[in-house]
Enzyme design. Structure first.
Site, PDB file in Angstrom:
ATOM      1  N   ASP A  17       0.991  -1.223  -0.036  1.00 29.85           N
ATOM      2  CA  ASP A  17      -0.085   0.064   0.034  1.00 29.85           C
ATOM      3  C   ASP A  17       0.867   1.170  -0.031  1.00 29.85           C
ATOM      4  O   ASP A  17       1.815   1.212   0.555  1.00 29.85           O
ATOM      5  CB  ASP A  17      -0.843  -0.032   1.423  1.00 29.85           C
ATOM      6  CG  ASP A  17      -2.187   0.922   1.058  1.00 29.85           C
ATOM      7  OD1 ASP A  17      -2.257   1.430   0.028  1.00 29.85           O
ATOM      8  OD2 ASP A  17      -2.765   1.279   2.100  1.00 29.85           O
ATOM      9  N   HIS A  34       3.192   3.327  -8.873  1.00 33.06           N
ATOM     10  CA  HIS A  34       2.899   1.956  -8.988  1.00 33.06           C
ATOM     11  C   HIS A  34       4.089   1.212  -9.762  1.00 33.06           C
ATOM     12  O   HIS A  34       4.562   0.138  -9.586  1.00 33.06           O
ATOM     13  CB  HIS A  34       1.622   1.503  -9.956  1.00 33.06           C
ATOM     14  CG  HIS A  34       0.470   1.975  -9.438  1.00 33.06           C
ATOM     15  ND1 HIS A  34      -0.045   1.684  -8.175  1.00 33.06           N
ATOM     16  CD2 HIS A  34      -0.641   2.681  -9.961  1.00 33.06           C
ATOM     17  CE1 HIS A  34      -1.237   2.249  -7.854  1.00 33.06           C
ATOM     18  NE2 HIS A  34      -1.533   2.897  -8.778  1.00 33.06           N
ATOM     19  N   LEU A 128      10.626 -20.923  -3.934  1.00 31.53           N
ATOM     20  CA  LEU A 128       9.385 -20.153  -3.363  1.00 31.53           C
ATOM     21  C   LEU A 128       8.365 -20.028  -4.187  1.00 31.53           C
ATOM     22  O   LEU A 128       8.149 -20.230  -5.342  1.00 31.53           O
ATOM     23  CB  LEU A 128      10.235 -18.651  -3.731  1.00 31.53           C
ATOM     24  CG  LEU A 128       9.158 -17.572  -3.212  1.00 31.53           C
ATOM     25  CD1 LEU A 128       9.026 -17.501  -1.792  1.00 31.53           C
ATOM     26  CD2 LEU A 128       9.495 -16.121  -3.755  1.00 31.53           C
TER      27      LEU A 128
HETATM   28  C1  FPP Z   1      -1.695   0.242  -3.435  1.00 28.55           C
HETATM   29  O1  FPP Z   1      -1.164   1.596  -3.487  1.00 28.55           O
HETATM   30  C2  FPP Z   1      -1.169  -0.678  -4.485  1.00 28.55           C
HETATM   31  C3  FPP Z   1      -2.086  -1.140  -5.538  1.00 28.55           C
HETATM   32  C4  FPP Z   1      -3.346  -1.041  -5.683  1.00 28.55           C
HETATM   33  C5  FPP Z   1      -1.498  -2.088  -6.519  1.00 28.55           C
HETATM   34  C6  FPP Z   1      -0.152  -2.623  -6.323  1.00 28.55           C
HETATM   35  C7  FPP Z   1       0.455  -3.068  -7.499  1.00 28.55           C
HETATM   36  C8  FPP Z   1       1.723  -2.942  -7.891  1.00 28.55           C
HETATM   37  C9  FPP Z   1       2.927  -2.991  -6.824  1.00 28.55           C
HETATM   38  C10 FPP Z   1       2.262  -3.574  -9.121  1.00 28.55           C
HETATM   39  C11 FPP Z   1       1.299  -4.472 -10.128  1.00 28.55           C
HETATM   40  C12 FPP Z   1       1.456  -5.780  -9.546  1.00 28.55           C
HETATM   41  C13 FPP Z   1       1.987  -6.710 -10.321  1.00 28.55           C
HETATM   42  C14 FPP Z   1       2.003  -8.189  -9.758  1.00 28.55           C
HETATM   43  C15 FPP Z   1       2.998  -6.452 -11.303  1.00 28.55           C
HETATM   44  P1  FPP Z   1      -2.355   2.755  -3.750  1.00 28.55           P
HETATM   45  O2  FPP Z   1      -2.699   3.119  -5.188  1.00 28.55           O
HETATM   46  O3  FPP Z   1      -3.545   2.217  -3.077  1.00 28.55           O
HETATM   47  O4  FPP Z   1      -1.767   3.864  -2.940  1.00 28.55           O
HETATM   48  P2  FPP Z   1      -2.394   4.875  -2.125  1.00 28.55           P
HETATM   49  O5  FPP Z   1      -3.065   4.100  -0.924  1.00 28.55           O
HETATM   50  O6  FPP Z   1      -1.148   5.703  -1.444  1.00 28.55           O
HETATM   51  O7  FPP Z   1      -3.241   5.870  -3.025  1.00 28.55           O
END
Ligand code: FPP
Length: 246
Positions: A17, A34, A128
């Protein structure tokens, strides 16, 4: 200095997050957060293999994330596709077994194909287990499992008296995957957000303040150390040392 020889959790699950907030702090679009988040993800996969974690589950895209702006959803889908195309060979070579949990109905065909290919082409690997939660929501998972249980009872495949915790577990997406011993969430939020609700019954939680793109190897190892110092009782009591008198 951390030591990895013992008490490493067998299964670590992570709620990644804070990508959006990280990007905002840098004055960048959310997509940049991201993108940087994928770099963190790669480093966590590598570290998990190094320290002997057997299962690593990452919350990559929730069933609720579809409600984000179309542009952001599109970008995340692109990242997933690129990751699957670019990293699959490396994961295969590193003996990583990829598994996907989450609903598969109504997924774009090209994404579904990539996910299936990742699972099939690494199915024989013994290192893993990288479990990617994609289009995942725990309540949805439990509802889908319940539907299958009901169908099996109706068709006579399953006796209603045989429904117990073990049976329910075997109908979840995580069947054959042990429950996570440690769940980590980055960005200072302290919620489960519909992640592994059934499986988290006895998990330890570590919440770290760092935003996901800032989740370094050291932050990860610190979280593992916190887990090691926890006393896990599973509803029982800590065995007392009995004083021996002669
Ligand atoms: C949360 O940050 C993150 C996500 C919703 C997506 C997580 C995805 C990745 C790290 C990359 C994609 C995955 C793969 C497997 C390649 P947020 O956007 O909710 O952040 P915020 O809470 O600060 O808005």
């Amino acid at each position: 200095m951390q030591t990895f020889s013992n008490n490493i959790p067998e299964h670590v699950a992570i709620i990644m997050d804070g990508n959006g907030r990280w990007a905002k702090e840098q004055g960048l679009p959310r997509s940049a957060g991201h993108k940087k988040g994928v770099e963190t993800l790669r480093q966590v996969v590598t570290t998990s293999g190094e320290i002997g974690v057997k299962y690593l589950t990452l919350f990559a895209f929730s069933s609720e994330n579809w409600s984000r702006p179309a542009e952001e959803v599109g970008f995340l889908m692109g990242l997933l596709k690129t990751f699957m195309k670019r990293d699959l060979g490396k994961l295969r070579d590193k003996n990583v077994r990829v598994r996907i949990i989450g609903g598969r109905e109504n997924l774009q065909l090209d994404i579904l194909k990539l996910l299936l290919e990742a699972e099939e082409s690494t199915a024989q690997n013994t290192g893993l287990n990288l479990v990617i939660a994609f289009n995942y929501g725990a309540r949805d998972e439990i509802a889908r499992a319940t539907k299958r249980i009901a169908a099996d009872v109706k068709s006579g495949l399953l006796d209603v008296n045989d429904i117990n915790e073990c049976c329910v577990s075997s109908y979840l997406d995580t069947r054959s995957i042990p429950d996570p011993e440690l769940i980590i969430r980055s960005s200072g939020e302290q919620r489960l957000s519909n992640f592994l609700l059934w499986q988290a019954a006895y998990s330890e939680f570590v919440f770290v303040d760092e935003l996901w793109p800032d989740f370094t190897k050291d932050v990860y190892l610190c979280a593992i150390d916190k887990f090691k110092s926890r006393e896990r009782r599973f509803g029982g009591v800590v065995p007392q040392k009995v004083a021996v008198t002669s």
